[in-house]
Motif scaffolding. Structure first.
Motif, PDB file in Angstrom:
ATOM      1  N   MET A 288     -16.426 -10.707 -91.803  1.00  0.00           N
ATOM      2  CA  MET A 288     -15.732 -11.657 -90.931  1.00  0.00           C
ATOM      3  C   MET A 288     -16.655 -12.807 -90.534  1.00  0.00           C
ATOM      4  O   MET A 288     -16.251 -13.976 -90.518  1.00  0.00           O
ATOM      5  CB  MET A 288     -15.220 -10.930 -89.680  1.00  0.00           C
ATOM      6  N   GLY A 289     -17.917 -12.480 -90.217  1.00  0.00           N
ATOM      7  CA  GLY A 289     -18.857 -13.521 -89.856  1.00  0.00           C
ATOM      8  C   GLY A 289     -19.129 -14.477 -91.004  1.00  0.00           C
ATOM      9  O   GLY A 289     -19.232 -15.697 -90.813  1.00  0.00           O
ATOM     10  N   ARG A 290     -19.242 -13.938 -92.221  1.00  0.00           N
ATOM     11  CA  ARG A 290     -19.483 -14.818 -93.373  1.00  0.00           C
ATOM     12  C   ARG A 290     -18.306 -15.745 -93.631  1.00  0.00           C
ATOM     13  O   ARG A 290     -18.480 -16.919 -93.980  1.00  0.00           O
ATOM     14  CB  ARG A 290     -19.776 -13.958 -94.613  1.00  0.00           C
ATOM     15  N   GLN A 291     -17.098 -15.228 -93.474  1.00  0.00           N
ATOM     16  CA  GLN A 291     -15.923 -16.073 -93.678  1.00  0.00           C
ATOM     17  C   GLN A 291     -15.816 -17.182 -92.636  1.00  0.00           C
ATOM     18  O   GLN A 291     -15.349 -18.282 -92.916  1.00  0.00           O
ATOM     19  CB  GLN A 291     -14.646 -15.216 -93.651  1.00  0.00           C
ATOM     20  N   LEU A 292     -16.278 -16.899 -91.395  1.00  0.00           N
ATOM     21  CA  LEU A 292     -16.210 -17.886 -90.316  1.00  0.00           C
ATOM     22  C   LEU A 292     -17.462 -18.755 -90.246  1.00  0.00           C
ATOM     23  O   LEU A 292     -17.512 -19.695 -89.434  1.00  0.00           O
ATOM     24  CB  LEU A 292     -16.015 -17.182 -88.967  1.00  0.00           C
ATOM     25  N   GLY A 293     -18.471 -18.443 -91.046  1.00  0.00           N
ATOM     26  CA  GLY A 293     -19.688 -19.224 -91.018  1.00  0.00           C
ATOM     27  C   GLY A 293     -20.594 -18.902 -89.846  1.00  0.00           C
ATOM     28  O   GLY A 293     -21.381 -19.748 -89.410  1.00  0.00           O
ATOM     29  N   VAL A 294     -20.490 -17.683 -89.306  1.00  0.00           N
ATOM     30  CA  VAL A 294     -21.309 -17.246 -88.174  1.00  0.00           C
ATOM     31  C   VAL A 294     -22.176 -16.093 -88.631  1.00  0.00           C
ATOM     32  O   VAL A 294     -21.671 -15.076 -89.104  1.00  0.00           O
ATOM     33  CB  VAL A 294     -20.440 -16.818 -86.971  1.00  0.00           C
ATOM     34  N   SER A 295     -23.473 -16.248 -88.485  1.00  0.00           N
ATOM     35  CA  SER A 295     -24.393 -15.192 -88.901  1.00  0.00           C
ATOM     36  C   SER A 295     -24.417 -14.081 -87.869  1.00  0.00           C
ATOM     37  O   SER A 295     -24.414 -14.325 -86.655  1.00  0.00           O
ATOM     38  CB  SER A 295     -25.798 -15.767 -89.087  1.00  0.00           C
ATOM     39  N   THR A 296     -24.451 -12.841 -88.342  1.00  0.00           N
ATOM     40  CA  THR A 296     -24.492 -11.673 -87.452  1.00  0.00           C
ATOM     41  C   THR A 296     -25.846 -10.984 -87.508  1.00  0.00           C
ATOM     42  O   THR A 296     -25.965  -9.829 -87.114  1.00  0.00           O
ATOM     43  CB  THR A 296     -23.394 -10.677 -87.841  1.00  0.00           C
ATOM     44  N   GLY A 297     -26.878 -11.680 -87.988  1.00  0.00           N
ATOM     45  CA  GLY A 297     -28.206 -11.112 -88.032  1.00  0.00           C
ATOM     46  C   GLY A 297     -28.879 -11.094 -86.671  1.00  0.00           C
ATOM     47  O   GLY A 297     -28.425 -11.726 -85.708  1.00  0.00           O
ATOM     48  N   HIS A 298     -29.980 -10.379 -86.587  1.00  0.00           N
ATOM     49  CA  HIS A 298     -30.705 -10.208 -85.324  1.00  0.00           C
ATOM     50  C   HIS A 298     -31.186 -11.550 -84.779  1.00  0.00           C
ATOM     51  O   HIS A 298     -30.924 -11.897 -83.623  1.00  0.00           O
ATOM     52  CB  HIS A 298     -31.885  -9.255 -85.556  1.00  0.00           C
ATOM     53  N   ASP A 299     -31.866 -12.328 -85.578  1.00  0.00           N
ATOM     54  CA  ASP A 299     -32.422 -13.602 -85.114  1.00  0.00           C
ATOM     55  C   ASP A 299     -31.328 -14.604 -84.769  1.00  0.00           C
ATOM     56  O   ASP A 299     -31.444 -15.364 -83.805  1.00  0.00           O
ATOM     57  CB  ASP A 299     -33.356 -14.183 -86.176  1.00  0.00           C
ATOM     58  N   ALA A 300     -30.255 -14.593 -85.556  1.00  0.00           N
ATOM     59  CA  ALA A 300     -29.167 -15.538 -85.298  1.00  0.00           C
ATOM     60  C   ALA A 300     -28.464 -15.227 -83.975  1.00  0.00           C
ATOM     61  O   ALA A 300     -28.143 -16.131 -83.198  1.00  0.00           O
ATOM     62  CB  ALA A 300     -28.168 -15.512 -86.451  1.00  0.00           C
ATOM     63  N   VAL A 301     -28.227 -13.949 -83.692  1.00  0.00           N
ATOM     64  CA  VAL A 301     -27.566 -13.578 -82.440  1.00  0.00           C
ATOM     65  C   VAL A 301     -28.476 -13.881 -81.257  1.00  0.00           C
ATOM     66  O   VAL A 301     -28.020 -14.355 -80.203  1.00  0.00           O
ATOM     67  CB  VAL A 301     -27.161 -12.093 -82.475  1.00  0.00           C
ATOM     68  N   ARG A 302     -29.761 -13.631 -81.412  1.00  0.00           N
ATOM     69  CA  ARG A 302     -30.702 -13.943 -80.334  1.00  0.00           C
ATOM     70  C   ARG A 302     -30.726 -15.452 -80.060  1.00  0.00           C
ATOM     71  O   ARG A 302     -30.724 -15.883 -78.902  1.00  0.00           O
ATOM     72  CB  ARG A 302     -32.103 -13.449 -80.707  1.00  0.00           C
ATOM     73  N   HIS A 303     -30.757 -16.247 -81.116  1.00  0.00           N
ATOM     74  CA  HIS A 303     -30.731 -17.701 -80.932  1.00  0.00           C
ATOM     75  C   HIS A 303     -29.423 -18.143 -80.287  1.00  0.00           C
ATOM     76  O   HIS A 303     -29.401 -19.073 -79.473  1.00  0.00           O
ATOM     77  CB  HIS A 303     -30.922 -18.388 -82.283  1.00  0.00           C
ATOM     78  N   LEU A 304     -28.324 -17.484 -80.636  1.00  0.00           N
ATOM     79  CA  LEU A 304     -27.030 -17.820 -80.035  1.00  0.00           C
ATOM     80  C   LEU A 304     -27.045 -17.563 -78.536  1.00  0.00           C
ATOM     81  O   LEU A 304     -26.564 -18.384 -77.741  1.00  0.00           O
ATOM     82  CB  LEU A 304     -25.922 -17.004 -80.703  1.00  0.00           C
ATOM     83  N   VAL A 305     -27.622 -16.429 -78.121  1.00  0.00           N
ATOM     84  CA  VAL A 305     -27.688 -16.093 -76.696  1.00  0.00           C
ATOM     85  C   VAL A 305     -28.561 -17.092 -75.951  1.00  0.00           C
ATOM     86  O   VAL A 305     -28.197 -17.610 -74.878  1.00  0.00           O
ATOM     87  CB  VAL A 305     -28.199 -14.659 -76.503  1.00  0.00           C
ATOM     88  N   VAL A 306     -29.724 -17.391 -76.514  1.00  0.00           N
ATOM     89  CA  VAL A 306     -30.658 -18.305 -75.842  1.00  0.00           C
ATOM     90  C   VAL A 306     -30.079 -19.708 -75.751  1.00  0.00           C
ATOM     91  O   VAL A 306     -30.147 -20.363 -74.700  1.00  0.00           O
ATOM     92  CB  VAL A 306     -32.010 -18.310 -76.580  1.00  0.00           C
TER      93      VAL A 306
END
Length: 811
Positions: A288-306
């Motif tokens: 689902m994340g790949r289809q929406l263009g949103v990465s679900t990896g550890h670093d990507a989620v951390r960057h999203l939160v920050v």
């Protein structure tokens, strides 16, 4: 003589042998073949004869020195054999073929498994054994007696079947008795069950047809009573229950990101969940994340939160710009870590409630002293660009470090305020008094203009500088109320009684008793904790649920659970007394609590305690009155009650002047804030116009050197500093040496002169704003507000909308 002839209460068995009629009827209802034979032999020979006789007259082989006993009478023994054979034939005739085959193979007979405990209670009467320790154990079945009547010699008589304790708990033995001795009743039960199953299956089939789950109209319904062979039921796969092997999810990228944020920030999902090694999560959300263009990896989620936190901080900083607000801070310990949380409460235009935002949560690393707390609060205010003038009060609990930090919060600014006053005095010397010149004749020299450009606040009236209030201390109403309740319960009488109650509660918390309470009531006893609000009320209220159990256990000898009737009555009275403070605590935890609502709940509780009476109520009331002086000492809190027409009547004659003082302080801060906004805006306009003029002059010098002397002698009027943004702006010449674009027409010069006069009046109004006039307008607004009676509306915002429009300020 024929057999089974009844004469004088005797029954003839044959060969001149007679037995008692009552014993004969009892023999007919005897269960078990061996027991039937034994009872028949006792009826014929008697117990004394059977003790000294044997069937064959041969000595037993189990003992070497055994002496043979005389054999039984042959003719009587033949009678026993005949009657025993008839009994077995009668039993076999009542049982079906399956029952007969199982009996031959020494297997238990088949009993219909559809019979439930309720069906068993309709046939048998159970006698229960009381548990030894009151309610500690469950009652057990002691015996079972059959309710079914049986026909004996044409008469219906109660069945004499009665089981022992061991057989009463085994439902198989009981149903075997019904099937053997009451076949008609057993057949009726089976028929009833078949009819119920058939009706249920027909209803299910009709439901499936209505829902479209039956694919063929000719599908057969196999009922329990049907003689057709039922198809073999095979376990189906999970995929066959789904509508499709794939699903379509309606989701956009923003919603997906919000879901990731909520997992981390609200559900406390660790960031390790989003590592690529977590195959389960990646299998569910990765595609689902790949289809929406949103990465679900550890670093990507951390960057999203920050990044989301940073953007939220910027939005909050912009929202708090030039807004008056309250701060709320509190410390907490989680595990081995200590935290300090700070919230900001402010009003946002268009909303009917106060906005509460968390500014920061700090790991204090064990530092809780007042100087550290004060430094952290100042750092947070600086991070969000909040000046101390914008902070009206800081709400804290009654901890000494918190109250000391707020009381000393503004001490570091005393030297700054003194220097500001000196600058104001110098500016006041440069600005003539209103009596010396007219309002339109006030002019500023170049030095004053330059100072104003550096610091627009210097042009403000003196009284707006001198009356800057410090940050006020406000105590939390719920914390203060809990302290008052604790003080009341800490009195000598209440302290002793609560200690006795806790002894009972501690006994009820033992594992063996907790399991019993859980079975009986579904809940267990709780113990009060000092740090938990209302835990004493919860403990006492829960104890009353187990009152009957405690009384039974105390009667059985458990001393720890013994309370007299008078003590139980006192427990109920204490529960009823603490129910009101507990409800008040719950009401004060609502998000829409305003100063008026807080004072209403506080005074309502005081009235309840005063009317209730008693030592504990008087202790809580006395403590509330003592804490009330500190709780209602904040002028901004009293101002909030004063502007609330619903509860203004609660203010005392001593509190009303303080409320007006707090409201006047807020009005001064708002006035100063509005003037600074206007002056800063004018400063930005002046700086923009100055830059445009400098660029125009530089362009003209490069093209027309003959104009340098004239331009250099022209001075900028100080009044230009206060010009508001205008439609016409001086633009650099783009011509071929023609300076017509620089010169203004005669009409434009006259319009500019009018604009200057208008701005001159506004600047004069700002500096010469009269304090007496401001306070007179304020008093008139208060009188107009007090003229409105008590309003009965839902919220304070609805009430404020009905207040008169206040006078305008300097602008």
């Amino acid at each position: 003589m024929d057999k089974y002839i009844l004469e004088n209460g005797k029954v003839h068995l044959g060969s001149g042998i007679w037995v008692d009629e009552e014993k004969w009827h009892q023999l007919q209802v005897t269960q078990g073949d061996s027991k039937y034979t034994k009872n028949l032999a006792v009826m014929i020979w008697g117990t004394d004869v059977l003790k000294n006789r044997s069937v064959t007259g041969v000595a037993t082989k189990k003992k070497k020195d055994a002496v043979p006993k005389p054999p039984l009478s042959p003719h009587k023994l033949s009678i026993v054999r005949d009657h025993n054979k008839k009994h077995l034939d009668a039993v076999a005739a009542q049982e079906d073929l399956a029952m007969a085959s199982t009996k031959k193979s020494n297997l238990p007979p088949m009993i219909d498994s559809r019979f439930t405990e309720k069906d068993l209670n309709d046939v048998f009467t159970f006698e229960f054994e009381k548990p030894k320790f009151g309610l500690l154990g469950k009652a057990k079945k002691k015996s079972a007696t059959c309710k079914v009547e049986k026909e004996v010699n044409g008469e219906l008589k109660p069945c004499s079947f009665k089981t022992s304790e061991a057989s009463a708990v085994k439902s198989f033995n009981l149903w075997r008795h019904v099937k053997r001795n009451h076949p008609e009743n057993y057949a009726a039960l089976v028929t009833k069950k078949n009819q119920e199953d058939e009706a249920k299956q027909k209803a299910d089939a009709a439901k499936r047809r209505s829902s479209g789950s039956l694919k063929t109209p000719g599908e057969k319904i196999f009922c329990g009573a049907s003689s057709e062979k039922k198809p073999k039921i095979e376990q189906t796969k999970l995929d066959s229950c789904l509508k499709s092997s794939k699903v379509t999810v309606t989701m956009d990228a923003n919603t997906f990101r919000e879901g990731l944020m909520e997992m981390v920030c609200l559900s406390s999902t660790p960031l390790t969940t989003f590592r690529l090694k977590n195959k389960g999560f990646q299998k569910i959300a990765g595609e689902m994340g790949r289809q929406l263009g949103v990465s679900t990896g550890h670093d990507a989620v951390r960057h999203l939160v920050v990044s989301t936190a940073e953007s939220g901080r910027k939005e909050l900083k912009k929202a708090l710009e030039q807004k008056l607000c309250y701060l709320k801070m509190d410390a907490a310990t989680r595990g081995n870590r200590n935290f300090l949380a700070i919230n900001a409460q402010y009003y946002e235009e268009g909303k009917d409630k106060a906005v509460v935002k968390t500014l920061d949560v700090i790991d204090t690393e064990g530092c809780h002293n007042s100087s550290y707390v004060k430094s952290q609060v100042k750092a947070i205010l600086e991070k969000f660009g909040i000046s101390e003038m914008q902070v009206l009060s800081i709400c804290v609990d009654n901890a000494a470090n918190m109250t000391c930090a707020v009381k000393n919060f503004s001490e570091d600014n005393e030297t700054i305020s003194t220097s500001e006053n000196r600058d104001v005095d110098r500016t006041e010397a440069m600005l003539p008094d209103e009596g010396a010149k007219g309002m339109n004749e006030i002019e500023l020299n170049v030095d004053a203009a330059a100072q104003w450009v550096n610091d627009p606040s210097l042009i403000l009236p003196t009284w707006l500088h001198e009356d800057d209030s410090k940050v006020q201390l406000m105590r939390c109403g719920i914390h203060t109320l809990q302290l008052a309740i604790w003080d009341g319960l800490n009195k000598e009488h209440a302290k002793k009684f609560l200690a006795k109650i806790r002894q009972v509660v501690v006994k009820l918390q033992t594992p063996s008793i907790q399991s019993v309470l859980l079975d009986l009531h579904g809940v267990t006893q709780s113990l009060d904790t000092v740090t938990h609000w209302g835990s004493t009320f919860v403990m006492i209220d829960r104890l009353l649920v187990f009152q009957s159990y405690c009384e039974q256990m105390a009667a059985a000898g458990t001393r720890e659970l013994k309370l007299t009737k008078a003590e139980w009555d006192e427990v109920k009275n204490l529960r009823d007394l603490l129910a009101k403070p507990n409800q008040t605590t719950v009401n004060l935890q609502a998000v829409d609590v305003t100063p008026g609502v807080l004072m209403k709940e506080w005074r309502k509780l005081s009235k309840f305690l005063q009317e209730n009476g008693g030592q504990i109520a008087e202790g809580i009331l006395s403590s509330m009155q003592k804490h009330e002086e500190k709780l209602f000492d904040n002028i901004h809190f009293l101002a909030g009650v004063y502007v609330d027409p619903r509860y203004r009547i609660l203010l005392t004659s001593r509190e009303i002047p303080k409320a007006k003082e707090g409201l006047l302080d807020i009005a001064r801060r708002l006035e100063k804030q509005n003037l600074l906004l206007y002056l800063n805006s004018a400063k930005e306009v002046e700086e923009n116009e100055t830059q445009q003029k400098e660029s125009t002059i530089e362009f003209a010098v490069s093209e027309h050197p003959s104009e340098v002397a004239g331009c250099s002698q022209t001075s900028v009027s100080p009044l230009n500093l206060f010009e508001r943004p205008s439609v016409r702006r001086l633009q650099p010449s783009r011509g071929n040496g023609d300076n017509s674009s620089i010169d203004s027409s005669e009409d434009d010069d006259f319009e500019k002169e009018l604009d200057k006069q208008e701005r001159r009046q506004r600047v004069s109004a700002i500096h010469n704003c009269n304090e007496a006039l401001f306070e007179r307008n304020f008093r008139e607004d208060c009188e107009a507000m007090e003229s409105i009676g008590r309003l009965k509306v839902k919220s304070v915002f609805e009430a404020i909308l009905q207040l008169p429009t206040p006078h305008s300020g300097c602008l």
